[in-house]
Enzyme design. Sequence first.
Site, PDB file in Angstrom:
ATOM      1  N   LYS A  81       0.825  -1.202   0.000  1.00 47.59           N
ATOM      2  CA  LYS A  81       0.000   0.000   0.000  1.00 47.59           C
ATOM      3  C   LYS A  81       0.867   1.265   0.000  1.00 47.59           C
ATOM      4  CE  LYS A  81      -4.135   1.484   2.571  1.00 47.59           C
ATOM      5  NZ  LYS A  81      -5.047   1.068   3.678  1.00 47.59           N
ATOM      6  N   SER A 157      -9.450   1.408   2.105  1.00 50.09           N
ATOM      7  CA  SER A 157      -8.418   2.134   1.381  1.00 50.09           C
ATOM      8  C   SER A 157      -7.341   1.254   0.751  1.00 50.09           C
ATOM      9  CB  SER A 157      -7.762   3.147   2.323  1.00 50.09           C
ATOM     10  OG  SER A 157      -7.204   2.505   3.464  1.00 50.09           O
ATOM     11  N   SER A 181     -10.635  -1.300   5.891  1.00 54.85           N
ATOM     12  CA  SER A 181      -9.824  -0.961   4.722  1.00 54.85           C
ATOM     13  C   SER A 181      -9.142  -2.141   4.062  1.00 54.85           C
ATOM     14  CB  SER A 181      -8.768   0.089   5.096  1.00 54.85           C
ATOM     15  OG  SER A 181      -9.387   1.324   5.368  1.00 54.85           O
TER      16      SER A 181
END
Length: 476
Positions: A81, A157, A181
């Site tokens: 990420k 996310s 997320s």
Amino acid sequence: MQDALWKLSAAAQAEAVRGAEVSAVELIGSHLDRIAEVNPSMNAVTQLFADRAYETAAETDRRRAAGEALGPLAGVPFTVKESTAVEGVPTTFGTERFRDLVATADAPPVARLRAAGAIPVGHSNIPTLILAGMHTRSELYGDTVNPWDGGRTPGGSSGGDAVAVATGMAALGLGNDSGGSVRIPAQFCGVAGLKPSTGRFPADHRVLGPDDPGPASQMLVTDGPLARCVGDLRLAYEVLAGTDPRDPRAVPVPAYGEPLTGPVKVAVVADPGGHGVHPAIRGAVATAADALRDAGYDAHEVRDVPRVDEALEAYGRITVTEFAPAWPVVRKLLGKGGDRYIGMAMERTPPASADEFMKLMGTWMGIRRSWAAFLHEYTLLLGPVFTEPPVEPGLESRDRAGRDRVGSGMRLCTVTSFVGVPGVAVPTGTADGLPCGVQIVGRAFREDLCLGAAQAIEDRLGVLTPVDPRGGSRDV
């Protein structure tokens, strides 16, 4: 075998490398070819580490040729990420301001995966600063596309990791989760995801400076892996669990607890808090419950889980209070439109006073105690990840109604993050061409039981990915 390498599970890839059936260089090459094929339409991988990945793979092959023992994830490619540090490359958070914020060291979970032999192949897209909404759209890299339907969000996310894993660009993704997320993009993209207990995996989220964040950020954010199957999730879990001197929160709890006697009791709740659930998701929970019963679990419906609305209110008030002093600066970094999601929360929820904040800390502990009692009676909880199928991109940032709808949809993820217990998202099939899934929630530090139940569901319902993109477009 070359063309099929990216389709193999992470476990099979590592076994093939260790057994000299394929070279690590070939394995990485297969995935880089897959990235070149599908990433232009998916926009999941943001910074590609091709040269570095090849160098690491070649070193893996040299070590194997020299007779050295290779790790459990030997040669396995993974994405990271954009908010998690990879040594020598920028940790951009998806914003222009941090385009050149080069990391001086790997974050602890990246270091652990590397030590097990896995190879990072690229950073993955996120909402700007992780704060611009649930949909994965960043100022620096644009929109990431759901491979099942370009008109639906991949979630976030950790949406870039979910898409990369779902389409075969990587065998594993490393995301993080403070309210869904990891689990939400797992459901929306048809893969598996793990949010561990608070303190299970070591982490260090001080990317922007030497100072630690406040209590909410320290307690709520947990790094977690995404994979196409539960077995790969288990491999990543075993590698990531443990302690690290950089993180005093990580506790030395064994990865596997004491075996339980008798059938495992599972509470089934399709509509936590009673705010409504889409028929497709209710059906997914029922299907998963039947699968668990077939596997010998004692699964039965219960009225509800503890204190949903109270937990949501306390979560919102605590996080807003902690975030409020930095909001004027962060708002500018988010840019026009990117500030709407958090801005609506700031407008609705006033920061707490010092006295109120102290009381909220007590409320937080009380809610955790209530959940500990609930999970003492029922070893596991089966419920939704998100109470709807994948929604349209950016719904949560358009207006108050959209934000409330998304906030309600992710409520079980929010509450379980607040409580600090583990949750495993696992697919159950499709409905109207879109993936459906559920999550298994367990007692603190009993990820092993969650993974076992998720495996039982997967054994009976199958694996959905990898998939080829279906008419995706990044212009959404």
